[in-house]
Design an enzyme around this catalytic site. Structure first.
Site, PDB file in Angstrom:
ATOM      1  N   ASP A  14       0.872  -1.162   0.000  1.00  0.00           N
ATOM      2  CA  ASP A  14       0.000   0.000   0.000  1.00  0.00           C
ATOM      3  C   ASP A  14       0.923   1.229   0.000  1.00  0.00           C
ATOM      4  O   ASP A  14       2.097   1.129   0.356  1.00  0.00           O
ATOM      5  CB  ASP A  14      -0.880  -0.038   1.251  1.00  0.00           C
ATOM      6  CG  ASP A  14      -1.726   1.203   1.398  1.00  0.00           C
ATOM      7  OD1 ASP A  14      -2.389   1.584   0.415  1.00  0.00           O
ATOM      8  OD2 ASP A  14      -1.706   1.809   2.483  1.00  0.00           O
ATOM      9  N   LEU A  15       0.403   2.374  -0.396  1.00  0.00           N
ATOM     10  CA  LEU A  15       1.252   3.576  -0.473  1.00  0.00           C
ATOM     11  C   LEU A  15       1.015   4.516   0.715  1.00  0.00           C
ATOM     12  O   LEU A  15       1.898   4.719   1.558  1.00  0.00           O
ATOM     13  CB  LEU A  15       0.955   4.316  -1.791  1.00  0.00           C
ATOM     14  CG  LEU A  15       1.679   5.640  -2.012  1.00  0.00           C
ATOM     15  CD1 LEU A  15       3.187   5.437  -2.116  1.00  0.00           C
ATOM     16  CD2 LEU A  15       1.155   6.336  -3.277  1.00  0.00           C
ATOM     17  N   ASP A  16      -0.213   5.075   0.773  1.00  0.00           N
ATOM     18  CA  ASP A  16      -0.518   6.080   1.795  1.00  0.00           C
ATOM     19  C   ASP A  16      -0.440   5.472   3.194  1.00  0.00           C
ATOM     20  O   ASP A  16      -1.176   4.534   3.507  1.00  0.00           O
ATOM     21  CB  ASP A  16      -1.937   6.633   1.581  1.00  0.00           C
ATOM     22  CG  ASP A  16      -2.069   7.395   0.275  1.00  0.00           C
ATOM     23  OD1 ASP A  16      -1.146   8.147  -0.074  1.00  0.00           O
ATOM     24  OD2 ASP A  16      -3.113   7.253  -0.402  1.00  0.00           O
ATOM     25  N   THR A  47       1.256  10.185   3.802  1.00  0.00           N
ATOM     26  CA  THR A  47       0.261  11.049   3.152  1.00  0.00           C
ATOM     27  C   THR A  47      -1.091  10.996   3.848  1.00  0.00           C
ATOM     28  O   THR A  47      -1.963  11.811   3.557  1.00  0.00           O
ATOM     29  CB  THR A  47       0.080  10.637   1.684  1.00  0.00           C
ATOM     30  OG1 THR A  47       0.151   9.218   1.631  1.00  0.00           O
ATOM     31  CG2 THR A  47       1.138  11.245   0.804  1.00  0.00           C
ATOM     32  N   LYS A  99      -8.996   5.777   6.083  1.00  0.00           N
ATOM     33  CA  LYS A  99      -7.750   5.169   5.617  1.00  0.00           C
ATOM     34  C   LYS A  99      -8.036   3.946   4.762  1.00  0.00           C
ATOM     35  O   LYS A  99      -8.761   3.046   5.192  1.00  0.00           O
ATOM     36  CB  LYS A  99      -6.859   4.775   6.804  1.00  0.00           C
ATOM     37  CG  LYS A  99      -6.208   5.968   7.473  1.00  0.00           C
ATOM     38  CD  LYS A  99      -5.202   5.519   8.512  1.00  0.00           C
ATOM     39  CE  LYS A  99      -4.536   6.719   9.152  1.00  0.00           C
ATOM     40  NZ  LYS A  99      -3.668   6.316  10.265  1.00  0.00           N
ATOM     41  N   SER A 140      -2.352   0.316  -4.404  1.00  0.00           N
ATOM     42  CA  SER A 140      -2.926   1.482  -3.718  1.00  0.00           C
ATOM     43  C   SER A 140      -4.294   1.831  -4.272  1.00  0.00           C
ATOM     44  O   SER A 140      -4.534   1.716  -5.467  1.00  0.00           O
ATOM     45  CB  SER A 140      -1.985   2.680  -3.913  1.00  0.00           C
ATOM     46  OG  SER A 140      -2.622   3.878  -3.522  1.00  0.00           O
ATOM     47  N   ALA A 141      -5.166   2.314  -3.392  1.00  0.00           N
ATOM     48  CA  ALA A 141      -6.495   2.764  -3.814  1.00  0.00           C
ATOM     49  C   ALA A 141      -6.454   4.151  -4.433  1.00  0.00           C
ATOM     50  O   ALA A 141      -7.436   4.609  -5.017  1.00  0.00           O
ATOM     51  CB  ALA A 141      -7.425   2.794  -2.597  1.00  0.00           C
ATOM     52  N   LYS A 194     -10.890  -1.385  -1.557  1.00  0.00           N
ATOM     53  CA  LYS A 194     -10.614  -2.246  -0.410  1.00  0.00           C
ATOM     54  C   LYS A 194     -11.778  -2.069   0.578  1.00  0.00           C
ATOM     55  O   LYS A 194     -12.276  -0.952   0.707  1.00  0.00           O
ATOM     56  CB  LYS A 194      -9.299  -1.829   0.270  1.00  0.00           C
ATOM     57  CG  LYS A 194      -8.070  -1.915  -0.642  1.00  0.00           C
ATOM     58  CD  LYS A 194      -6.850  -1.274   0.049  1.00  0.00           C
ATOM     59  CE  LYS A 194      -5.692  -1.123  -0.925  1.00  0.00           C
ATOM     60  NZ  LYS A 194      -4.528  -0.416  -0.356  1.00  0.00           N
ATOM     61  N   ASP A 217      -1.466  -0.307   6.179  1.00  0.00           N
ATOM     62  CA  ASP A 217      -1.673   0.433   7.435  1.00  0.00           C
ATOM     63  C   ASP A 217      -3.159   0.565   7.762  1.00  0.00           C
ATOM     64  O   ASP A 217      -3.502   1.220   8.748  1.00  0.00           O
ATOM     65  CB  ASP A 217      -1.069   1.838   7.345  1.00  0.00           C
ATOM     66  CG  ASP A 217      -1.869   2.747   6.424  1.00  0.00           C
ATOM     67  OD1 ASP A 217      -2.266   2.273   5.335  1.00  0.00           O
ATOM     68  OD2 ASP A 217      -2.099   3.910   6.782  1.00  0.00           O
TER      69      ASP A 217
HETATM   70  C1  BG6 Z   1      -5.952   5.463  -0.008  1.00  0.00           C
HETATM   71  C2  BG6 Z   1      -6.032   6.338   1.217  1.00  0.00           C
HETATM   72  O1  BG6 Z   1      -4.643   5.037  -0.222  1.00  0.00           O
HETATM   73  O2  BG6 Z   1      -6.399   6.189  -1.159  1.00  0.00           O
HETATM   74  C3  BG6 Z   1      -7.442   6.881   1.404  1.00  0.00           C
HETATM   75  O3  BG6 Z   1      -5.665   5.572   2.366  1.00  0.00           O
HETATM   76  C4  BG6 Z   1      -7.872   7.605   0.137  1.00  0.00           C
HETATM   77  O4  BG6 Z   1      -7.451   7.743   2.520  1.00  0.00           O
HETATM   78  C5  BG6 Z   1      -7.741   6.682  -1.072  1.00  0.00           C
HETATM   79  O5  BG6 Z   1      -9.223   8.048   0.265  1.00  0.00           O
HETATM   80  C6  BG6 Z   1      -8.091   7.362  -2.385  1.00  0.00           C
HETATM   81  O6  BG6 Z   1      -7.118   8.341  -2.645  1.00  0.00           O
HETATM   82  P1  BG6 Z   1      -7.227   9.457  -3.766  1.00  0.00           P
HETATM   83  O7  BG6 Z   1      -5.830  10.045  -3.766  1.00  0.00           O
HETATM   84  O8  BG6 Z   1      -7.549   8.756  -5.059  1.00  0.00           O
HETATM   85  O9  BG6 Z   1      -8.272  10.419  -3.351  1.00  0.00           O
HETATM   86 MG    MG Z   2      -2.831   3.180   3.507  1.00  0.00          MG
END
Ligand code: BG6
Ligand code: MG
Length: 218
Positions: free
Chosen positions: A8-10, A16, A44, A115-116, A146, A171
């Protein structure tokens, strides 16, 4: 055996999560209510629109907006979030992440992003992380958020690896559940008690090695 690590990234590779929270809290303030860090935890790992629903629910506004208005609110949040992430530097990669990713690559382990976020590409480029990944699956490539396993299943498929040899680093509770539903083991990063369903816990990548991963999870 472990042949593929999916990150995962964030909140795992970069912090972030704090920028997502600040941007959602600013939107809530504009709408006239407070959105606390504790309430922010639930955003998250979940998609942008699902996060917006969580924020609106916190303010008792879940039924107030049309789908078009909600798109506009989410776009406003994203514009604010972009102001933060387009200023990021490699200094914001979390401690211990770079040596661990480099070790995996040197050992021939597939390194995949799961990552989402639709903004993952911006962050990877700003922080110089992109060259360390064999494959990148982000929010622009998946349709189910997810805890649906789609993002990790797609990552494993691109890497040509069966789920049993993949380990997911997450996370967020939604991500740990997604890994389990994909048939993968998971590492709960950051020490939150909400990650107790992960196969193992990792407070920080500092000093972490592939050998330690294998010893603790295999
Ligand atoms: C996830 C974050 O990685 O990405 C979430 O943990 C976030 O908090 C989701 O809502 C979507 O991110 P983005 O950048 O496409 O708005
Ligand atoms: Mg995350």
């Amino acid at each position: 055996m472990i042949s593929c690590c999916i990150f995962d990234l964030d909140g795992v590779l970069v912090d972030t999560a704090k920028y997502h929270y600040l941007a959602w809290a600013a939107l809530a303030r504009e709408l006239g209510f407070d959105f606390t860090p504790e309430q922010g935890e639930a955003t998250k790992g979940v998609s942008r629109m699902a996060s917006l629903d969580i924020v609106l629910r916190a303010g008792g506004m879940e039924n107030r907006f049309t789908p078009e208005e909600k798109e506009r609110l989410a776009a406003g949040k994203n514009a604010r979030y972009l102001e933060y992430i387009t200023r990021m530097t490699a200094d914001e990669v979390l401690p211990g992440v770079l040596p661990f990713l480099q070790e995996l690559r040197a050992a021939g382990i597939k390194v995949v992003l799961g990552s989402a976020s639709k903004n993952a590409g911006v962050i990877l480029d700003r922080c110089g992380l992109r060259p360390l990944f064999d494959h990148i699956v982000d929010g622009t490539l998946v349709s189910k958020a997810k805890p649906d396993p789609e993002v990790f299943a797609k990552g494993a498929e691109l890497a040509g690896m069966p789920p049993a040899v993949c380990v997911v680093f997450e996370d967020a509770a939604a991500g740990v559940e997604a890994a389990a539903r994909a048939g993968m083991r998971s590492v709960g990063v950051g020490g939150s008690p909400l990650l107790d369903k992960a196969s193992m816990q990792l407070p920080t990548f500092e000093g972490f090695t592939f050998e330690k991963l294998c010893n603790q999870i295999d």
